[in-house]
Design a protein around this motif. Structure first.
Motif, mmCIF file in Angstrom:
data_model
loop_
_atom_site.group_PDB
_atom_site.id
_atom_site.type_symbol
_atom_site.label_atom_id
_atom_site.label_comp_id
_atom_site.label_asym_id
_atom_site.label_seq_id
_atom_site.Cartn_x
_atom_site.Cartn_y
_atom_site.Cartn_z
ATOM 1 N N GLY A 1 -71.924 -16.094 0.742
ATOM 2 C CA GLY A 1 -71.528 -17.054 -0.285
ATOM 3 C C GLY A 1 -71.124 -18.380 0.330
ATOM 4 N N LEU A 2 -70.401 -18.312 1.434
ATOM 5 C CA LEU A 2 -69.968 -19.535 2.102
ATOM 6 C C LEU A 2 -71.183 -20.321 2.576
ATOM 7 C CD1 LEU A 2 -67.639 -21.246 3.179
ATOM 8 C CD2 LEU A 2 -67.640 -19.854 5.234
ATOM 9 N N ALA A 3 -72.111 -19.612 3.195
ATOM 10 C CA ALA A 3 -73.313 -20.285 3.694
ATOM 11 C C ALA A 3 -74.077 -20.920 2.531
ATOM 12 C CB ALA A 3 -74.210 -19.288 4.426
ATOM 13 N N ALA A 4 -74.250 -20.137 1.452
ATOM 14 C CA ALA A 4 -74.951 -20.673 0.283
ATOM 15 C C ALA A 4 -74.162 -21.833 -0.306
ATOM 16 C CB ALA A 4 -75.153 -19.577 -0.758
ATOM 17 N N LEU B 1 -62.034 1.751 0.016
ATOM 18 C CA LEU B 1 -61.590 0.365 0.132
ATOM 19 C C LEU B 1 -62.195 -0.325 1.347
ATOM 20 C CD1 LEU B 1 -57.893 0.361 -1.101
ATOM 21 C CD2 LEU B 1 -59.998 -0.176 -2.309
ATOM 22 N N VAL B 2 -62.361 0.438 2.423
ATOM 23 C CA VAL B 2 -62.991 -0.167 3.599
ATOM 24 C C VAL B 2 -64.402 -0.636 3.243
ATOM 25 C CG1 VAL B 2 -64.004 0.345 5.849
ATOM 26 C CG2 VAL B 2 -61.648 0.963 5.379
ATOM 27 N N GLU B 3 -65.096 0.194 2.472
ATOM 28 C CA GLU B 3 -66.418 -0.233 2.006
ATOM 29 C C GLU B 3 -66.321 -1.535 1.248
ATOM 30 O OE1 GLU B 3 -69.130 2.190 -0.180
ATOM 31 O OE2 GLU B 3 -68.585 3.980 0.966
ATOM 32 N N ALA B 4 -65.335 -1.607 0.360
ATOM 33 C CA ALA B 4 -65.167 -2.813 -0.449
ATOM 34 C C ALA B 4 -64.903 -4.021 0.447
ATOM 35 C CB ALA B 4 -64.027 -2.625 -1.441
ATOM 36 N N VAL B 5 -64.036 -3.835 1.441
ATOM 37 C CA VAL B 5 -63.711 -4.958 2.318
ATOM 38 C C VAL B 5 -64.965 -5.417 3.056
ATOM 39 C CG1 VAL B 5 -62.444 -5.634 4.381
ATOM 40 C CG2 VAL B 5 -61.292 -4.352 2.582
ATOM 41 N N VAL B 6 -65.735 -4.457 3.542
ATOM 42 C CA VAL B 6 -66.945 -4.824 4.284
ATOM 43 C C VAL B 6 -67.905 -5.598 3.378
ATOM 44 C CG1 VAL B 6 -68.992 -3.932 5.442
ATOM 45 C CG2 VAL B 6 -66.768 -2.926 5.911
ATOM 46 N N ILE B 7 -68.096 -5.076 2.155
ATOM 47 C CA ILE B 7 -68.983 -5.795 1.223
ATOM 48 C C ILE B 7 -68.423 -7.172 0.915
ATOM 49 C CG2 ILE B 7 -69.907 -5.785 -1.118
ATOM 50 C CD1 ILE B 7 -69.807 -2.729 -0.943
ATOM 51 N N GLY B 8 -67.102 -7.218 0.685
ATOM 52 C CA GLY B 8 -66.472 -8.503 0.384
ATOM 53 C C GLY B 8 -66.682 -9.492 1.507
ATOM 54 N N LEU B 9 -66.511 -9.021 2.741
ATOM 55 C CA LEU B 9 -66.675 -9.910 3.896
ATOM 56 C C LEU B 9 -68.108 -10.414 3.990
ATOM 57 C CD1 LEU B 9 -64.567 -8.233 6.722
ATOM 58 C CD2 LEU B 9 -64.187 -10.443 5.634
ATOM 59 N N ILE B 10 -69.048 -9.489 3.873
ATOM 60 C CA ILE B 10 -70.456 -9.901 3.977
ATOM 61 C C ILE B 10 -70.790 -10.883 2.856
ATOM 62 C CG2 ILE B 10 -72.842 -9.096 3.819
ATOM 63 C CD1 ILE B 10 -71.856 -6.456 5.096
ATOM 64 N N ALA B 11 -70.350 -10.536 1.628
ATOM 65 C CA ALA B 11 -70.632 -11.419 0.493
ATOM 66 C C ALA B 11 -69.991 -12.780 0.704
ATOM 67 C CB ALA B 11 -70.127 -10.782 -0.798
ATOM 68 N N VAL C 1 -70.629 -11.406 -6.140
ATOM 69 C CA VAL C 1 -69.571 -12.005 -5.334
ATOM 70 C C VAL C 1 -70.137 -13.185 -4.545
ATOM 71 C CG1 VAL C 1 -67.821 -11.578 -3.589
ATOM 72 C CG2 VAL C 1 -68.466 -9.773 -5.169
ATOM 73 N N VAL C 2 -71.345 -13.008 -4.026
ATOM 74 C CA VAL C 2 -71.972 -14.102 -3.276
ATOM 75 C C VAL C 2 -72.060 -15.345 -4.159
ATOM 76 C CG1 VAL C 2 -74.110 -14.893 -2.201
ATOM 77 C CG2 VAL C 2 -73.287 -12.589 -1.761
ATOM 78 N N LEU C 3 -72.507 -15.162 -5.398
ATOM 79 C CA LEU C 3 -72.637 -16.302 -6.306
ATOM 80 C C LEU C 3 -71.285 -16.948 -6.573
ATOM 81 C CD1 LEU C 3 -75.266 -15.033 -8.894
ATOM 82 C CD2 LEU C 3 -75.512 -16.890 -7.264
#
Lengths: 255, 849
Positions: free
Chosen positions: B333-336, B319-329, B23-25
């Motif tokens: 990703g934005l920074a990269a 899903l909360v896990e997914a959201v947290v991972i999505g947010l972190i990614a 997701v980061v990529l």
């Protein structure tokens, strides 16, 4: 099968073995200068209350764990200080294991599981010995089954066959009946005793069950990391007596 | 509940980082696309603001042939001196300068090669002296007709210095000039946005760049104080009337910048393509990770259910896990992406832009919003199925100590069949039915849906296929164990392999189409082209390479040459519509070169005649004798009569005009030439002489026909390479998936590994076992990819049969390479998990629960 010198060294020998876990406050001395010999062709049980160091002693004897001081010999070979490669080879060729959890590979059939140590070593089983082992454990009609299709007792018999098939210098059994009902347990124990008496195998078994220990020729008692006593020709009653005498404040011994 | 969720998240950091990486990529490319566009736009704006800083109003003539971006470069229509005088007479004009500048001045460097350009034009202009913007660094301005000056970018690239005699190609063939000065721009810039500019005296510039003296390309007007540019623009427009384009300086900045930014759109689309592929593959990865996590936590989840958690809470927790991972990614990703965007802007500037002053890196709001939307959405979508599965765990599972039994694959296989069929239908519709504008989207959707369908079907075929692949490695015990392990969890193996499949299927599909197109081109060229020697050059800028027409005359005199035909080409309007036309000086020779024996085609064209291809004539209902009005890039419209209608491919292109028409083309020199040899002469006898004649035309070269065809076909190889690079990304992400799966397998089988080590499996053997598992999974994925890709490529190729792709070539060699590469990928992916497995403490592993 391994060449031995005329003095017939013990199958396994511990000399002044010390084993310490942790440091500082968490320091636990598991073995404090244990010396013991396990003769060839004998069935020896190591007994002791929980935390007495019996499993540690067996792990050190089998080359699964290192010792802090002292020496361990398997057959005529000193294994203390051996590297991973040599230890792996030792386990493969000269030591057999039987675990409480059976530890069979679920992807392999019973036959493949039994042959595993030989396959790893790239050896062929001796057909005569193979037949003896298979018939003794009574698995001939179950050879193509997967472990998941076998009962607990059958699985443990496969594990025993696996330990025997390479005719190792010594077989270490860690609570082999701990996960079995008493009838299956008795079968396994008789079978182990038979392989010692009739086929001259050497077995060292760790247990805290006096009934299991009574199948052995000799029982070594451990308490607080030291050998405190031993019995030859044990019965469940003598073993239980000994246990009671050894450690009154330890948790009650299971029957 | 939330706290429990977050705690379990933290406990599995590594796992989630691996899956989040995809997701980061993906997010990185999305954000990067926006950032690079924004940064470059701002930089273009400031560049042109600087270039037009002395212009209040600019005037140009309306182009005679309006050319879109895809059709080529627009030719400047010159503005007569009379128009300049008119502008000067408008009240409020302080000064009006006639400028001469046009693209197409190609300097021959000190190495004898023409300076190339990746995008910015190569401008030839009239020297107008220094001002606030233009500053002489060395020497002086040109005063004689054989003198010129260049900007510092040209001087550096060409390796020339003041005093050198330098060859320049313009509308006319190579001419030599003496370099008398080198100039730069305010702010110590070598160039404005990478433009290569040379300047002559005004009459020379007019002649060479605009085709005639006494004309200008544009007029730059400065207003008197108190007159607004807008008012002045309107006044000038009213005075000049139709036929001229009048803009204020601000408008010019905005329009020119917008033109360039439109070119960036392509760039943005590539990046978004990257993002799309990365995210699509990433979905597989995340889905897999979550499925495994749910399976591993079965007892824990069942316990929660037993303690009274509702099904909704279970779904929520996943899903909360997914959201947290999505947010972190998304944040990562934005920074990269900002970094990548800035880097790309810098690279673009250094290689294609040349010395443009980059504005500050811009992070537009759209970049931030789309990063988070994409990142979170993709992760959540991927987690939905595992979440549902988690909610179906029965509370009683907490008490049972049974491994989750193999769920039957029937349902998922049926679904896979249906989805695959739907995807294939979409693909078929897009390829074979007429869907108009929706065609591309239908095909894309078809491909994507097919991928999903095939991924669903994969578990079903994984068992037999994986087992078959694994047999290759079964000669040793570790190999056999690895093979068995890879077949243990068909779903997990399948989804890991499917992620790899996507990338490889896309590459294979594109390669099939490209190779087929290439083979078709070669086959067609072999049947069409009869010329033994071809004169042509690589197009390395907006304008095609040209050569001196005198070469044609001289080539004809070489002994053994039967016929020589030159080819000119340009965009013109025919009856008001844009068309690409050819012109030739020798129709008979061109017919000979193309093996045209059609009866009725004359061997020469009069100056008012042309030849038209059959399909074009049919489309418009023309026939021999029809009169057409043709407006070339320069000069006035002319009427031509159709003298011949020739079968397609028996002459190049759809229109052939006489060479006389080419003098009004935007490019007045020939771009290609065809030579036919007399009987009894070999190419080796003639080719060196033709090459010698081209010594002063360094943009082109002469080749034998085979080399020419190969060179044309080689463009496809470049495309294939580009696609392969693009999809290497998808494969990289898939590798992450393989690593992830293996790491989990090793973890799950700690006990087994311990046992194997206890009964004597060596470290090297353990590593081999894990490696075989990885290789089997990877090769399985690659095999799927190659098969699916070859299928899709074949479908597309067949659909394009009517468009000239008649051959079907399956690139066996490349497909084999992909399989070998996949095996390699497996080995690499296995390294870390294998080391981990080998390092396992035997004692700890046996005791492991």
């Amino acid at each position: 099968m391994t060449t031995t010198d005329s003095r017939e060294p013990a199958a396994a020998r511990a000399g002044e073995v010390w084993k310490v876990y942790g440091t500082g406050e968490a320091r636990v001395v598991a073995l404090r200068g244990v010396s013991a010999e396990f003769e060839r062709g004998r069935f020896t049980a190591i007994m002791g209350p929980s935390g007495s160091g019996k499993s540690t002693l067996m792990h050190c004897l089998a080359g699964l764990d290192t010792v802090d001081r002292g020496e361990v010999h398997v057959g005529g070979t000193k294994i203390t200080g051996m590297g991973d490669k040599a230890l792996t080879r030792l386990r493969r060729d000269r030591v057999g294991f039987i675990f409480q959890q059976f530890n069979l590979l679920p992807t392999l059939s019973a036959q493949e599981n039994i042959r595993l140590p030989l396959d790893i070593a790239g050896r062929k089983p001796d057909p005569q010995w193979w037949d003896i082992v298979i018939d003794t454990v009574g698995l001939r009609d179950r050879l193509s089954h997967r472990p998941s299709q076998l009962s607990g007792g059958q699985q443990q018999r496969v594990a025993c066959a696996r330990a025997l098939i390479g005719r190792p210098d010594v077989i270490f059994a860690d609570e082999p009946t701990g996960n079995l009902d008493s009838r299956s347990g008795a079968e396994i124990l008789s079978f182990l005793r038979a392989s010692v008496r009739e086929h001259n195998q050497t077995i060292v078994m760790v247990t805290h069950d006096p009934v299991a220990a009574s199948y052995a020729d000799r029982v070594v008692f451990l308490a607080d990391g030291a050998i405190v006593d031993e019995l030859t020709g044990p019965t469940p009653e003598t073993v239980l007596d000994m246990m009671k005498r050894l450690d009154t404040h330890a948790e009650p011994v299971m029957l | 509940m939330l706290r429990a969720t977050l705690k379990s998240l933290l406990a599995r950091k590594l796992r989630l980082i691996l899956s989040g990486l995809a997701v980061v990529l993906g997010v990185m490319f999305v954000a990067g696309a926006f950032v690079v566009t924004d940064t470059l736009s701002k930089s273009f704006d400031s560049l042109f603001a600087s270039a037009y800083s002395t212009t209040d109003v600019g005037v140009t003539a309306k182009p005679k042939v309006a050319v879109s971006e895809f059709e080529g470069e627009e030719v400047v229509t010159p503005l007569p001196a009379s128009a300049l005088a008119q502008v000067r007479g408008v009240p409020g004009v302080k000064s009006a300068a006639g400028l001469v500048d046009a693209d197409g001045a190609r300097v021959i460097g000190s190495d004898g090669k023409v300076l190339t350009s990746v995008g910015p034009p190569r401008i030839g202009s009239a020297w107008a002296g220094t001002d606030d913007l233009v500053q002489l660094r060395e020497g002086r301005g040109p005063t004689a007709d054989d003198e010129f000056v260049v900007n510092a970018t040209v001087a550096k690239a060409a390796g020339i210095k003041v005093g050198d005699r330098v060859g320049v190609l313009t509308l006319e063939p190579k001419k030599e000039f003496k370099l008398v000065g080198i100039y730069g721009y305010s702010g110590d810039r070598d160039s404005l946005g990478g433009v290569q500019e040379v300047a002559f005296t005004e009459p020379v510039a007019q002649k060479l760049m605009l085709g005639q003296t006494g004309v200008y390309s544009s007029v730059r007007v400065q207003a008197e104080p108190g007159v607004t540019p807008e008012a002045l623009r309107d006044r000038i427009a009213a005075t000049l009337g139709d036929g001229y384009v009048t803009k204020t300086g601000d408008q010019l900045v905005a329009d020119t910048s917008a033109d360039l930014q439109a070119g960036l759109g392509f760039f943005t689309n590539i990046l978004l393509g990257f993002a799309g592929v990365a995210l699509f593959v990433g979905i597989f990865l995340i889905l897999n990770t979550f499925s495994i996590i749910v399976a591993q936590r079965t007892r824990e989840l069942a316990l929660m259910r037993a303690l009274g958690a509702s099904r909704r809470q279970m779904i929520g927790s996943v899903l909360v896990e997914a959201v947290v991972i999505g947010l972190i990614a998304s944040v990562l990703g934005l920074a990269a992406g900002v970094g990548v965007g800035a880097l790309l802007a810098y690279l673009f500037n250094s290689f294609a832009g040349g010395g443009m002053q980059l504005g500050t890196v811009g992070v537009p709001l759209t970049a931030i919003i789309s990063s988070f939307v994409v990142g979170v959405l993709v992760t959540v979508v991927a987690a939905v199925l595992p979440a549902l599965r988690a909610s179906r765990i029965a509370p009683v599972a907490a008490m049972q100590d049974v491994a989750t039994p193999d769920r039957p694959l029937t349902k998922v296989s049926v679904a896979g069949g249906v989805v695959t069929a739907a995807g294939a239908t979409g693909l078929g519709l897009g390829l074979f039915a007429d869907m108009g504008d929706a065609t591309l989207w239908t095909i894309l959707a078809g491909v994507l849906v097919s991928f999903i369908g095939i991924a669903l079907l994969t578990p079903l075929i994984s068992r037999p296929v994986v087992s078959a692949i694994g047999r290759l490695f079964s000669w040793s015990l570790p190999g056999r164990l690895g093979r068995l392990n890879s077949g243990r969890n068909p779903r997990r193996t399948a989804i890991t392999a499917a992620a790899l499949m996507v990338g490889i299927a896309l590459v294979t599909g594109v390669t099939v189409v490209m190779d087929s197109a290439k083979a078709s081109l070669k086959a067609e060229a072999a049947t069409i082209l009869k010329a033994e020697v071809v004169i042509s050059g690589d197009q390395n800028g907006p304008r095609p390479p040209t050569y001196d027409p005198a070469v044609l005359r001289d080539t004809a005199k070489i002994p053994g040459v039967r016929a020589v035909a030159g080819l000119w080409n340009d965009q013109v309007t025919i009856n008001g519509e844009n068309h690409y036309v050819n012109a030739t000086d020798n129709l008979a020779g061109l017919k000979d070169a193309f093996g045209n024996t059609a009866v009725g085609t004359p061997s020469t064209l009069r100056d008012d005649q042309l030849a038209v291809s059959v399909p074009e004539a049919q489309d418009y209902g023309w026939q021999v004798g029809t009169k057409l009005t043709i407006q070339p890039a320069r000069g006035d419209p002319r009427e031509y009569t159709i003298a011949a209608v020739y079968p397609e491919d028996s002459l190049p292109g759809s229109y052939v005009l006489p060479v006389a028409a080419a003098k009004d083309f935007g490019i007045t020199q020939p771009t290609m030439g065809f030579v036919r040899l007399a009987d009894g002469y070999a190419v080796s006898q003639v080719l060196p002489q033709v090459k010698a004649l081209l010594a002063d035309s360094p943009e082109v070269s002469a080749q034998d026909a085979q080399a020419f065809v190969d060179e044309q076909a080689a463009t496809f190889d470049t495309l294939i390479t580009m696609i392969q690079i693009l999809l290497a990304l998808a494969i990289l992400i898939a590798v992450l998936g393989v690593i992830n799966t293996l790491a989990l397998s090793v973890l799950e089988r700690t006990r087994e590994l311990g046992l194997l080590r206890a009964v004597g499996l060596g470290r090297a053997q353990t590593m081999r076992m894990v490696t075989v598992e990885a290789v089997v999974i990877s090769v399985f994925g690659a095999l799927l990819g190659v098969v699916v890709g070859a299928g899709m490529g074949t479908a597309v190729t067949r659909a394009l049969k009517s468009d000239g792709i008649t051959e079907l070539v399956l690139p066996w060699e490349r497909m084999g390479t992909y399989l070998v590469l996949a095996a390699l990928v497996g080995v690499i992916a296995a390294v870390l998990p294998a080391i981990r497995a080998a390092r396992l403490n035997v004692l700890g592993a046996i005791a492991h629960d």
